[in-house]
Write an enzyme that holds these catalytic residues in place. Structure first.
Site, PDB file in Angstrom:
ATOM      1  N   PRO A 212      45.402  34.275  42.583  1.00  0.00           N
ATOM      2  CA  PRO A 212      44.639  35.072  41.618  1.00  0.00           C
ATOM      3  C   PRO A 212      43.378  35.645  42.257  1.00  0.00           C
ATOM      4  O   PRO A 212      42.775  35.002  43.113  1.00  0.00           O
ATOM      5  CB  PRO A 212      44.268  34.065  40.528  1.00  0.00           C
ATOM      6  N   GLY A 213      43.022  36.833  41.832  1.00  0.00           N
ATOM      7  CA  GLY A 213      41.759  37.420  42.266  1.00  0.00           C
ATOM      8  C   GLY A 213      41.756  37.999  43.659  1.00  0.00           C
ATOM      9  O   GLY A 213      40.704  38.277  44.216  1.00  0.00           O
ATOM     10  N   THR A 217      46.138  43.628  41.176  1.00  0.00           N
ATOM     11  CA  THR A 217      46.023  44.664  40.154  1.00  0.00           C
ATOM     12  C   THR A 217      45.234  45.849  40.706  1.00  0.00           C
ATOM     13  O   THR A 217      45.579  47.010  40.467  1.00  0.00           O
ATOM     14  CB  THR A 217      45.337  44.082  38.906  1.00  0.00           C
ATOM     15  N   GLU A 434      25.132  11.396  50.520  1.00  0.00           N
ATOM     16  CA  GLU A 434      25.313  12.704  51.161  1.00  0.00           C
ATOM     17  C   GLU A 434      25.076  12.633  52.667  1.00  0.00           C
ATOM     18  O   GLU A 434      25.794  13.238  53.456  1.00  0.00           O
ATOM     19  CB  GLU A 434      24.385  13.751  50.540  1.00  0.00           C
TER      20      GLU A 434
HETATM   21  P1  ADP Z   1      44.559  39.873  40.907  1.00  0.00           P
HETATM   22  O1  ADP Z   1      45.107  39.694  42.282  1.00  0.00           O
HETATM   23  O2  ADP Z   1      44.428  38.549  40.203  1.00  0.00           O
HETATM   24  O3  ADP Z   1      45.260  40.902  40.114  1.00  0.00           O
HETATM   25  P2  ADP Z   1      42.409  41.722  40.677  1.00  0.00           P
HETATM   26  O4  ADP Z   1      43.047  42.862  41.339  1.00  0.00           O
HETATM   27  O5  ADP Z   1      42.385  41.775  39.199  1.00  0.00           O
HETATM   28  O6  ADP Z   1      43.058  40.353  41.136  1.00  0.00           O
HETATM   29  O7  ADP Z   1      40.944  41.550  41.253  1.00  0.00           O
HETATM   30  C1  ADP Z   1      39.839  41.272  40.436  1.00  0.00           C
HETATM   31  C2  ADP Z   1      38.594  41.911  40.971  1.00  0.00           C
HETATM   32  O8  ADP Z   1      38.218  41.311  42.190  1.00  0.00           O
HETATM   33  C3  ADP Z   1      38.773  43.369  41.291  1.00  0.00           C
HETATM   34  O9  ADP Z   1      38.521  44.147  40.172  1.00  0.00           O
HETATM   35  C4  ADP Z   1      37.743  43.590  42.383  1.00  0.00           C
HETATM   36  O10 ADP Z   1      36.483  43.838  41.834  1.00  0.00           O
HETATM   37  C5  ADP Z   1      37.699  42.274  43.092  1.00  0.00           C
HETATM   38  N1  ADP Z   1      38.545  42.282  44.284  1.00  0.00           N
HETATM   39  C6  ADP Z   1      39.601  41.479  44.519  1.00  0.00           C
HETATM   40  N2  ADP Z   1      40.144  41.727  45.714  1.00  0.00           N
HETATM   41  C7  ADP Z   1      39.437  42.722  46.273  1.00  0.00           C
HETATM   42  C8  ADP Z   1      39.519  43.429  47.507  1.00  0.00           C
HETATM   43  N3  ADP Z   1      40.466  43.154  48.432  1.00  0.00           N
HETATM   44  N4  ADP Z   1      38.619  44.404  47.751  1.00  0.00           N
HETATM   45  C9  ADP Z   1      37.677  44.687  46.838  1.00  0.00           C
HETATM   46  N5  ADP Z   1      37.543  44.067  45.669  1.00  0.00           N
HETATM   47  C10 ADP Z   1      38.400  43.087  45.358  1.00  0.00           C
HETATM   48 ZN    ZN Z   2      30.695  12.393  48.282  1.00  0.00          ZN
HETATM   49 MG    MG Z   3      45.968  40.823  38.197  1.00  0.00          MG
END
Ligand code: ADP
Ligand code: ZN
Ligand code: MG
Length: 637
Positions: A212-213, A217, A434
């Site tokens: 994810p992220g 998308t 720590e």
């Molecule tokens: P997923 O892979 O879950 O679909 P998204 O495409 O929704 O992730 O990414 C979420 C947000 O994270 C994007 O709108 C962007 O702002 C940031 N992001 C993620 N990957 C990148 C990337 N490779 N370059 C720039 N921004 C990114």
């Molecule tokens: Zn610890």
């Molecule tokens: Mg997505």
């Protein structure tokens, strides 16, 4: 890019108003006409006296009331009375009187009481169903036309029209391989003939897979921006509908629309929602609807002629749950990995996201990127934004290196929890704990250098942590490095045992991590002498934390458990020995941390190396040691 239509409540109000008006009208029609004129109500005696005075011209006798008109044309109404003389009196006074047989025309009455309600119900029903279609997104696909009742169940794939402001490939940093693979699809859409001439077929579908992220998308949107063709985007969950059969009909409609608009791209986000493996269980009262939707999707993808220039993109972070039928050639036959960014990728992503953020001149993205290893693009975007928010909170006009550094910790470990006050004793224990981690890491070769140690509690429950950061990305870990990491995890608890001769709950996270590592060494990486290179677990959800499932007999599972205990115990003893040997340093550093609450890696190393007589040769190696994996956050204490 996402202009989702807000459902507005105005139509509903209008319909309610119409219904109320209609009801008032019926009411008015059903009441005798005379009532509509100005009627004065009088008592019976005044009526009689008016009759006697010959003031009444007409009277109408009803069962329970009498209406009458005087000479001047005013209307009156009075209640009836059991008065046998009334007829005589009226006769004597020369009043024209009678009784109304039917108050309304029978045909009108029939219409009013039977037909009108039906008509009203019909109209209300129509309006409601039309509203429902609107709510469900029917008709939003554009250009559907025809009878609105027939659009029930149309897909609500949004059409993205190419525009100058849309996202381009340059907005997606890192992910070079993914971009390159997708670039080819874009080329194809721009000039299908070039490919057709040579006899090459374009892949029908491509599946973006990754944690994810990571920008899946975002990449899909970038393709829409680059290719200059219509882009239909729908989330897998949108196929899951209230009514059985709706999902399948949405799929059909989506592909109809796409066929009409070719060349174009169809993007199905989070495709695992509908693309899950079909299994026996679902046949028994399971999710039949989802299965129908999936079948329809498979059928449509088969029926598609790729030469028309329709490319189907999917995105998911759970590729292993997808139905194999979806992945076979001719469907999503191209798999595009979108992985967590590497060091350079993280630097680029930070740069992309700080384009519109005012930064101090001395901000060093590469050091930030190194600290933030293992983070996704979305987290990096979040880090930049947190830093900007912090700068505003502190009344500055630009973001400093310190803001970024702090926001990494916010993203990893939550906000500093200033309100949580540790008792002196607790604070002391946390300090030793720590320092225990940090010292075990430092006295071993092949450990990532300590960057920061803090005993300021965090909102995620950690009472303090030790941050180790590696110089570069690390993709392979040796067995020794794995063992060293386990020893480092146990270091906190060892310090508590050594100094306080008692243990606390603060090490729960350390214990969990150490166990996870030890187990992975044995079941996944074949690093145990007794078991050798045999995989004894399967991994599911590899992009979502990675659940390990044991795949072995119960007897073997028991042996594995014993081996895990042995590995962790050995490393614990090793860590304990290290701390015992350098107890004076442990005291000195813990006191320093206790006083300062947060110390940097340099301060730590300076004190550690201060007195040459206690620092043996291992410590010298410490400075050069930089090769362990990226970064470990020893949270819980
Ligand atoms: P997923 O892979 O879950 O679909 P998204 O495409 O929704 O992730 O990414 C979420 C947000 O994270 C994007 O709108 C962007 O702002 C940031 N992001 C993620 N990957 C990148 C990337 N490779 N370059 C720039 N921004 C990114
Ligand atoms: Zn610890
Ligand atoms: Mg997505």
């Amino acid at each position: 890019m996402n202009h989702v239509k807000k459902p507005d409540n105005k139509p509903l109000l209008i319909y309610v108003a119409i219904v109320i008006v209609a009801m008032l009208m019926i009411n008015a029609l059903l009441v005798p006409a005379i009532n509509n004129q100005h009627v004065r109500e009088v008592d019976y005696s005044s009526f009689l006296s008016m009759v006697e005075d010959k003031n009444v011209s007409k009277a109408q006798l009803n069962n329970d009331y009498i209406t009458f008109e005087d000479k001047e044309g005013n209307y009156y109404k009075t209640t009836t009375f059991n008065d046998p003389d009334l007829v005589n009196r009226l006769n004597d006074a020369g009043v024209a009187f009678g009784r109304v047989i039917t108050e309304t025309n029978p045909i009108v009455a029939f219409l009013l009481s039977w037909i009108l309600p039906l008509v009203i119900f019909y109209v209300i029903g129509m309006l409601l169903s039309r509203m429902m279609i609107k709510r469900m997104g029917g008709g939003a696909g554009g250009g559907l036309g025809g009878n609105p009742m027939m659009s029930f169940g149309k897909s609500n794939a949004k059409v993205y029209v190419p525009s100058t402001t849309s996202i381009k490939f340059k907005d997606v940093a890192g992910e070079e391989e993914a971009k390159q693979l997708l670039q080819e699809l874009v080329q194809y859409l721009k000039d299908p003939k070039k490919y057709a001439d040579i006899g090459a077929k374009c892949p029908k579908g491509a599946l973006l897979v990754g944690p994810p992220g990571t920008g899946k998308t975002l990449l899909a949107k970038a393709i829409a921006g680059e290719a200059n063709v219509p882009f239909f985007s729908i989330a897998g969950s949108e196929f899951v509908e209230m009514f059985v059969g709706m999902g399948a009909s949405k799929v059909r409609d989506l592909f109809d629309q796409a066929a009409k608009n070719a060349p174009c791209i169809v993007f199905i986000d989070e495709i695992d929602t509908i693309g899950k493996k079909r299994d026996g269980a679902s046949a028994i009262g399971g999710n039949d609807e989802r299965e129908q939707t999936l079948n329809q999707l498979l059928t449509e993808m088969d029926g598609f002629d790729a030469s028309k220039g329709v490319i189907i993109l999917g995105a998911t972070n759970r590729p292993e749950v997808l139905d194999p039928a979806l992945l076979r050639p001719g469907r999503f036959d191209r798999r595009i990995p979108v992985e967590l960014p590497d060091l350079q990728g993280r630097i680029d992503i930070l740069k992309v996201h700080s384009k519109d953020v005012k930064m101090a001149d001395n901000v060093d993205f590469s050091s930030i990127a190194r600290t933030a290893s293992g983070t996704s693009g979305a987290e990096l975007a979040n880090i930049v934004n947190e830093a900007a928010l912090r700068a505003v909170r502190q009344g500055r006009r630009f973001v400093t290196q310190e803001d970024l550094q702090e926001s990494i910790e916010v993203v990893i470990a939550g906000y500093q929890k200033k309100s949580r006050v540790l008792s002196t004793k607790e604070k002391l224990i946390v300090s030793y704990h720590e320092i225990g981690h940090a010292m075990v890491a430092a006295y071993q070769t092949n450990s990532a250098p300590v960057q920061k140690i803090t005993i300021i509690p965090r909102t995620n429950g950690a009472l303090g942590y030790t941050l180790q950061v590696d110089e570069g990305d690390k993709f392979l870990l040796s067995k020794e490095e794995m063992l060293n990491r386990i020893a480092t995890f146990t270091g906190g608890r060892c310090a508590e045992e050594l100094i306080f001769h008692s243990i606390t709950t603060g090490a729960s996270n350390d214990i969990e991590q150490a166990t996870r590592f030890a187990r992975a060494m044995i079941t996944q990486y074949g690093m145990d002498d007794d078991f050798g290179m045999v995989a004894m677990s399967t991994q599911s959800n590899m992009y979502l934390g990675g659940d390990q499932q044991l795949a072995c007999s119960p007897e073997t599972a028991k042996k594995i458990d014993d081996a895990v205990v042995k590995v962790v115990k050995e490393q614990h003893d090793k860590a304990y020995a290290i701390l015992e040997e350098h107890q004076d340093k442990l005291h000195e550093l813990a006191k320093y941390l206790y006083d300062h609450e947060t110390i940097t890696g340099e301060e730590f190393m300076k004190i550690l190396l201060a007195k040459p007589e206690t620092v043996d040769s291992t410590a010298e190696e410490v400075i050069g040691a930089s090769e362990t994996e990226n970064q470990e956050v020893n949270s819980s204490i």
